[in-house]
Structure formats: C-alpha cells, structure tokens
Write a protein that holds these residues in place. Structure first.
Motif, PDB file in Angstrom:
ATOM      1  N   LEU A  84       0.826  -1.209   0.000  1.00 41.81           N
ATOM      2  CA  LEU A  84       0.000   0.000   0.000  1.00 41.81           C
ATOM      3  C   LEU A  84       0.859   1.257   0.000  1.00 41.81           C
ATOM      4  O   LEU A  84       0.580   2.219  -0.720  1.00 41.81           O
ATOM      5  CB  LEU A  84      -0.920   0.003   1.226  1.00 41.81           C
ATOM      6  N   THR A  85       1.917   1.253   0.830  1.00 44.06           N
ATOM      7  CA  THR A  85       2.809   2.409   0.883  1.00 44.06           C
ATOM      8  C   THR A  85       3.421   2.681  -0.487  1.00 44.06           C
ATOM      9  O   THR A  85       3.447   3.826  -0.963  1.00 44.06           O
ATOM     10  CB  THR A  85       3.927   2.183   1.916  1.00 44.06           C
ATOM     11  N   GLY A  86       3.929   1.631  -1.126  1.00 45.07           N
ATOM     12  CA  GLY A  86       4.520   1.787  -2.452  1.00 45.07           C
ATOM     13  C   GLY A  86       3.515   2.261  -3.476  1.00 45.07           C
ATOM     14  O   GLY A  86       3.818   3.110  -4.323  1.00 45.07           O
ATOM     15  N   THR A  87       2.275   1.728  -3.395  1.00 42.55           N
ATOM     16  CA  THR A  87       1.230   2.127  -4.341  1.00 42.55           C
ATOM     17  C   THR A  87       0.882   3.606  -4.182  1.00 42.55           C
ATOM     18  O   THR A  87       0.823   4.357  -5.170  1.00 42.55           O
ATOM     19  CB  THR A  87      -0.029   1.271  -4.122  1.00 42.55           C
ATOM     20  N   PHE A  88       0.640   4.032  -2.944  1.00 43.44           N
ATOM     21  CA  PHE A  88       0.297   5.438  -2.698  1.00 43.44           C
ATOM     22  C   PHE A  88       1.427   6.367  -3.135  1.00 43.44           C
ATOM     23  O   PHE A  88       1.184   7.449  -3.698  1.00 43.44           O
ATOM     24  CB  PHE A  88      -0.005   5.661  -1.213  1.00 43.44           C
ATOM     25  N   LEU A  89       2.665   5.952  -2.893  1.00 44.77           N
ATOM     26  CA  LEU A  89       3.814   6.798  -3.239  1.00 44.77           C
ATOM     27  C   LEU A  89       3.940   6.942  -4.762  1.00 44.77           C
ATOM     28  O   LEU A  89       4.222   8.023  -5.281  1.00 44.77           O
ATOM     29  CB  LEU A  89       5.092   6.213  -2.642  1.00 44.77           C
ATOM     30  N   SER A  90       3.748   5.832  -5.480  1.00 43.93           N
ATOM     31  CA  SER A  90       3.820   5.889  -6.947  1.00 43.93           C
ATOM     32  C   SER A  90       2.736   6.790  -7.517  1.00 43.93           C
ATOM     33  O   SER A  90       2.973   7.564  -8.453  1.00 43.93           O
ATOM     34  CB  SER A  90       3.694   4.470  -7.527  1.00 43.93           C
ATOM     35  N   ILE A  91       1.535   6.705  -6.948  1.00 43.51           N
ATOM     36  CA  ILE A  91       0.435   7.574  -7.414  1.00 43.51           C
ATOM     37  C   ILE A  91       0.761   9.036  -7.110  1.00 43.51           C
ATOM     38  O   ILE A  91       0.485   9.930  -7.926  1.00 43.51           O
ATOM     39  CB  ILE A  91      -0.893   7.156  -6.746  1.00 43.51           C
ATOM     40  N   THR A  92       1.375   9.296  -5.946  1.00 43.63           N
ATOM     41  CA  THR A  92       1.779  10.662  -5.597  1.00 43.63           C
ATOM     42  C   THR A  92       2.731  11.227  -6.647  1.00 43.63           C
ATOM     43  O   THR A  92       2.604  12.378  -7.080  1.00 43.63           O
ATOM     44  CB  THR A  92       2.449  10.688  -4.214  1.00 43.63           C
ATOM     45  N   ALA A  93       3.713  10.410  -7.052  1.00 43.53           N
ATOM     46  CA  ALA A  93       4.694  10.863  -8.042  1.00 43.53           C
ATOM     47  C   ALA A  93       4.028  11.183  -9.380  1.00 43.53           C
ATOM     48  O   ALA A  93       4.346  12.185 -10.032  1.00 43.53           O
ATOM     49  CB  ALA A  93       5.775   9.802  -8.224  1.00 43.53           C
ATOM     50  N   ILE A  94       3.084  10.352  -9.799  1.00 39.70           N
ATOM     51  CA  ILE A  94       2.386  10.581 -11.070  1.00 39.70           C
ATOM     52  C   ILE A  94       1.541  11.859 -10.986  1.00 39.70           C
ATOM     53  O   ILE A  94       1.541  12.687 -11.914  1.00 39.70           O
ATOM     54  CB  ILE A  94       1.505   9.368 -11.414  1.00 39.70           C
ATOM     55  N   LEU A  95       0.835  12.030  -9.863  1.00 38.70           N
ATOM     56  CA  LEU A  95      -0.006  13.225  -9.704  1.00 38.70           C
ATOM     57  C   LEU A  95       0.826  14.501  -9.673  1.00 38.70           C
ATOM     58  O   LEU A  95       0.433  15.524 -10.240  1.00 38.70           O
ATOM     59  CB  LEU A  95      -0.830  13.103  -8.412  1.00 38.70           C
ATOM     60  N   TYR A  96       1.982  14.444  -9.021  1.00 35.29           N
ATOM     61  CA  TYR A  96       2.819  15.637  -8.949  1.00 35.29           C
ATOM     62  C   TYR A  96       3.362  15.995 -10.331  1.00 35.29           C
ATOM     63  O   TYR A  96       3.424  17.172 -10.714  1.00 35.29           O
ATOM     64  CB  TYR A  96       3.971  15.432  -7.975  1.00 35.29           C
ATOM     65  N   GLU A  97       3.752  14.986 -11.096  1.00 40.53           N
ATOM     66  CA  GLU A  97       4.261  15.236 -12.436  1.00 40.53           C
ATOM     67  C   GLU A  97       3.168  15.872 -13.304  1.00 40.53           C
ATOM     68  O   GLU A  97       3.418  16.800 -14.079  1.00 40.53           O
ATOM     69  CB  GLU A  97       4.735  13.916 -13.053  1.00 40.53           C
ATOM     70  N   ARG A  98       1.962  15.348 -13.122  1.00 36.56           N
ATOM     71  CA  ARG A  98       0.833  15.904 -13.872  1.00 36.56           C
ATOM     72  C   ARG A  98       0.567  17.349 -13.456  1.00 36.56           C
ATOM     73  O   ARG A  98       0.242  18.205 -14.268  1.00 36.56           O
ATOM     74  CB  ARG A  98      -0.404  15.046 -13.567  1.00 36.56           C
ATOM     75  N   GLN A  99       0.705  17.611 -12.166  1.00 35.42           N
ATOM     76  CA  GLN A  99       0.504  18.955 -11.632  1.00 35.42           C
ATOM     77  C   GLN A  99       1.513  19.938 -12.222  1.00 35.42           C
ATOM     78  O   GLN A  99       1.165  21.053 -12.619  1.00 35.42           O
ATOM     79  CB  GLN A  99       0.645  18.895 -10.102  1.00 35.42           C
ATOM     80  N   VAL A 100       2.776  19.506 -12.301  1.00 36.07           N
ATOM     81  CA  VAL A 100       3.826  20.375 -12.839  1.00 36.07           C
ATOM     82  C   VAL A 100       3.581  20.658 -14.313  1.00 36.07           C
ATOM     83  O   VAL A 100       3.697  21.801 -14.779  1.00 36.07           O
ATOM     84  CB  VAL A 100       5.208  19.735 -12.623  1.00 36.07           C
ATOM     85  N   HIS A 101       3.230  19.643 -15.089  1.00 37.60           N
ATOM     86  CA  HIS A 101       2.990  19.820 -16.524  1.00 37.60           C
ATOM     87  C   HIS A 101       1.791  20.722 -16.784  1.00 37.60           C
ATOM     88  O   HIS A 101       1.748  21.442 -17.781  1.00 37.60           O
ATOM     89  CB  HIS A 101       2.773  18.464 -17.202  1.00 37.60           C
ATOM     90  N   ALA A 102       0.807  20.677 -15.875  1.00 39.91           N
ATOM     91  CA  ALA A 102      -0.381  21.512 -16.053  1.00 39.91           C
ATOM     92  C   ALA A 102      -0.135  22.937 -15.592  1.00 39.91           C
ATOM     93  O   ALA A 102      -0.999  23.802 -15.760  1.00 39.91           O
ATOM     94  CB  ALA A 102      -1.552  20.913 -15.286  1.00 39.91           C
ATOM     95  N   GLY A 103       1.010  23.172 -14.986  1.00 32.44           N
ATOM     96  CA  GLY A 103       1.354  24.516 -14.529  1.00 32.44           C
ATOM     97  C   GLY A 103       0.619  24.931 -13.278  1.00 32.44           C
ATOM     98  O   GLY A 103       0.507  26.118 -12.969  1.00 32.44           O
ATOM     99  N   LYS A 104       0.101  23.958 -12.507  1.00 32.89           N
ATOM    100  CA  LYS A 104      -0.614  24.276 -11.271  1.00 32.89           C
ATOM    101  C   LYS A 104       0.377  24.533 -10.143  1.00 32.89           C
ATOM    102  O   LYS A 104       1.442  23.928 -10.075  1.00 32.89           O
ATOM    103  CB  LYS A 104      -1.546  23.119 -10.883  1.00 32.89           C
TER     104      LYS A 104
END
Length: 499
Positions: A129-149
């Motif tokens: 679960l820890t690894g899963t949540f962390l991987s999703i965090t990384a994907i969401l942050y990358e998406r956030q940066v690309h969207a300029g948020k």
C-alpha cells in the motif's frame, strides 16, 4: 499569426519529466500483480535468501526519502515556489525506486526465511500500500507540474496516505523484529512484582523461568504469528519438535545434540546463530540455566526447590528480579484471557457447544467444538461470536447445519489453524472466503457434498498443509490434479479427527 512553439527542454529537464512517471507506472503494475497473482518461489534457492537479506539494509533509505519529500512539500505549500520542482521530482523518483527495492527484498526474505503469520502478512500488504500510494503521488505531482498548477489537493492526499501507511507498516515491522510488546516493555519493567506470584522454590524451571526467557529473547521470531524456520518456541511440547532443519530444538538429557543450545552458542558473526547479529542474545547466566535444564532431562515438572546445584541456584537468584517483572506482565494478560474465556463459555452454555483454551497454541487462543449429540447450530448462531472471531485458533463444526454461507464468518477468524467441517452442508462454493486466512493449516471436509470445481480453490490456500476428503464425491482425477499442483499439501482419504 503563427503559434509560438513551446521551448525545448534541456536533456536534464526532459529526463526529470519522464523518469518519475515511468518508474511509478512500472512499480504500480508490479504491485498490482503482487496483490492479485500468487507467486511461487523455491524457498531453498540461496539467491532469494541473499537478495532478501538486503531488506534490513535498504529499508531505512526509502523511509528517510519519503519523510524528506513530505517536509519539502510542506515547505512548498507554506511558501509557493520555495522548492525547485526538479528537486521534488528527483526525490520522488528515488523514493518510489528504493521503496520498490525494499518491498521486493522483503518479499524474498519472507519466502526464503520461511516467515509466516498475520504480522508478516500485514507488514507485506502495508508495504504494498505504501509503495502504491507513493507511486500515485509521483504521477499526480508530475501531472501537476505539466499543467502549470501551483498545488494539487489530490497530490497532498496521496502523500498523506503514503505517510500513514508507512507509519503502520513500520510499526508492524518493529513488532516482527522486536516483539509486539516492544514499545510497552519498558513501562512493564517499572511495575512492582505482584505479591500473589509463586515463591522461587515453587517455580517451575521451564514454565516460570525458561519460558519467560525464551519469550523475551526468541519468541519474537518463533511464535504463532511468525514461525521462522517452521520452529515454535512458545511451549514445552513445541521445544521437543524438529523445525525446518529436521533437528529437534531440545533433546532431553543431551544438551550437545539440542539444536537450540547449539545455535545460541555460535559466534555472533555466524549466520546460523540464534538470535541473529544485532539482536540481544541469551546471557551467560541464561545459557547456563538452559544447558542445566536440558542435561537434567528437560522436564516440564522440575521445580526450583528440587535443584541442589549451588551454581545454578546462584544463577537463578541473579535472574529473579527480571523474571518477577515479566511474570507480573504475563499475569495481567492471563487475567484478560480468563475474562474473555468466561464470557465465551457463558455464551456457549446456551448453545450446546464447548469453548476451551487451545493447547496447540499454548492456551493463548480458543477452540470451539460441538457437544454430543450436536445441538442445532448454523450461520446465525456462529455470527453471535463475531466479537471474538480473532481469538479462535481451532473450530469444529462437525455434524452441524452450517453451509457455505457460514464460511464468510469463519473467514474472519484470522488466527484459525484447524477447521473441521465434517458432515456439514458444505459444497466448497464458499471456499474463497477462507483463502486469505494466514495460518490455516488443516481442513477436514470428510462426508460433505464437496464439488470437483470448488475443490480447486484450495490451490490458493497458501498456509494449508493437510486436508481430509474421505466420503466426498470428489473425483480422483481432481484429487490427483491437486496433488500435482500442490505437492506439499497432504491429501488424506480418511475420516480424520472430529476436533
């Protein structure tokens, strides 16, 4: 007017924008497969053992990285733009990668070192679960940066879940390493000895002294939750049994041939030493007492007052303050057990069943069985014990009215080791409810209307060692298929025990 083209990314920025997502997607796919697909590895393979033993070496690195990422996120939240996104991307990618390596090494360690039990299972799934949540965090942050948020609430939610899961998994890991009472033990040491405890002369050398020492030093790796090397050190009868090595832990009258004593006497750097390097071993005083007890016949009835050896009596006097404090703690636990036992037996008296301590677990859990002749008993009656399900290790519902629906409730008995469903209405349709029971070892299905297709569910029962199928309509072809796919599972075409 021509549209302005976006600026080209530098090689470093390009890699930083791709690597976290790539690593995260790969790890998510692997975690999903570990959740859903049972893997079978050869536990004797020395390569798995070698890779698995890297787990305690690397696990602290991802913990530090996750905490560092969390602190940086908080700083960035308090002051927008304070932290360079490239730094956060890099640290997130490193966190995801090293978390994955730690989880993989932990899985290989559990397979090669024969760890089992609910604590191991909880630690494993908590890590996933820890690894899963962390991987999703990384994907969401990358998406956030690309969207300029500037910020994304969802990213913070999954980062919080990562930390919560990490805290739980770390706690379970600490319990596996040091014992479930590791945090409370220092407080217990401050408590005074209870006046109602036995006098030293009345104490049993094994039951009152050595059992306490073994529970403190050894039982954290050799108990009902985690049986390393298939060896239990939680009862006198278990000490006289052989573990994975096929050597008996204690050979009465022969200290030199006793595997337990041989292991504790090995040098600290020896891989076979018990306990392993980094954990507190038995003191010289405790070893002398253990050696004396084995050489004297390893009797469970030997009392301190019967000993005439002055050296051993002096050793016992040295140990007595610590033994007293430990006994006080055990006394409190026993009182809680007796309270639960009285409540259960009051309930059972009205239903025509028996509730009694299970001697196979050193009386730490309960057994349930039907009186003869059996009273009416089905899912409705079973459900009334739901508050006590985690305390049952042995259940016999032989000759009752229970059907596959009742297996839903039995699947919540997380400590269940032996289950007797002999002469019931079971067809096997409800077997999926039982497959996640972490320590279920024995299942009696004799004289049931078991169907061929449902029997194959037993392939996913990882802890199951023995099943009785006498008097069932199951075909021999299915039984042989089960034997070929699970050669370690003992399939017995006999009626089997009623309890």
């Amino acid at each position: 007017m021509d549209k302005q083209k976006p600026p080209l990314l530098s090689p470093v920025a390009f890699l930083a924008s791709r690597i976290p997502v790539g690593i995260s997607l790969v790890t998510l796919a692997i975690y999903a497969s570990l959740y859903l697909i049972p893997f079978s590895l050869d536990p004797q393979n020395p390569l798995w053992l070698l890779l698995g033993r890297f787990h305690p070496l690397v696990l602290h690195f991802p913990i530090v990285l996750i905490l560092l990422v969390t602190v940086l996120f908080l700083l960035d939240f308090l002051k927008q733009g304070f932290i360079n996104p490239l730094l956060l991307r890099s640290l997130l990618a490193a966190s995801v990668l090293f978390s994955f390596l730690s989880i993989l090494a932990g899985y290989l360690l559990s397979v090669s070192e024969a760890y089992s039990g609910p604590l191991v299972s909880n630690h494993y799934y908590g890590a996933l679960l820890t690894g899963t949540f962390l991987s999703i965090t990384a994907i969401l942050y990358e998406r956030q940066v690309h969207a300029g948020k500037i910020s994304s609430a969802l990213t913070y939610v999954f980062l919080l879940l990562s930390n919560a899961s990490l805290a739980y998994t770390s706690h379970i890991g600490g319990s596996l390493t040091h014992g479930e009472s590791y945090l409370s033990e220092p407080l217990a040491a401050l408590l005074p000895a209870e006046n109602s405890l036995k006098s030293p002369e009345e104490m049993y050398v094994y039951g009152d002294v050595l059992a306490t020492i073994l529970e403190t030093r050894c039982a954290n790796c050799h108990n009902e939750n985690k049986s390393k090397g298939d060896l239990l050190l939680t009862s006198h009868s278990a000490l006289l049994q052989a573990g994975k090595s096929k050597k008996k832990a204690v050979v009465p009258g022969d200290a030199g041939s006793s595997e337990l004593l041989q292991r504790v006497l090995l040098p600290v750097e020896d891989d076979e030493r018990m306990p392993p390097e980094g954990k507190p071993g038995l003191t010289e005083t405790e070893i002398d007492l253990l050696q004396f007890w084995i050489a004297s016949g390893a009797s469970a009835e030997l009392q301190v007052g019967e000993i005439t050896n002055d050296t051993i009596l002096a050793r016992l006097e040295q140990l007595m303050p610590n033994i007293r404090r430990a006994q006080y703690k055990i006394l409190e636990e026993n009182e809680a057990f007796e309270t639960a036992q009285k409540e259960l037996q009051d309930m059972a008296a009205n239903m025509g069943i028996e509730i009694l301590p299970d001697e196979l677990t050193n009386n730490k859990f309960f057994g349930m069985k039907m009186k003869f002749p059996p009273a009416p008993f089905g899912s409705e009656e079973l459900q009334q014990f739901s508050g006590y399900f985690p305390y049952f290790s042995r259940v016999s519902l032989a000759s009752t009215e229970v059907s596959d629906d009742a297996l839903f409730f039995i699947g919540k008995m997380t400590q269940l080791r032996r289950l007797v469903l002999q002469k019931t209405a079971i067809t096997g349709e409800g077997f999926p409810y039982l497959r996640d029971l972490p320590v279920l070892e024995e299942l009696n299905l004799s004289f049931t209307s078991l169907e061929d297709g449902h029997l194959l569910h037993l392939l996913s029962f990882k802890s199951l060692k023995k099943v009785y199928l006498f008097g069932t309509p199951v075909s021999m072809a299915v039984i042989e298929a089960l034997r070929q796919n699970r050669p370690e599972l003992e399939i017995i075409l006999e009626e089997g025990p009623f309890y």
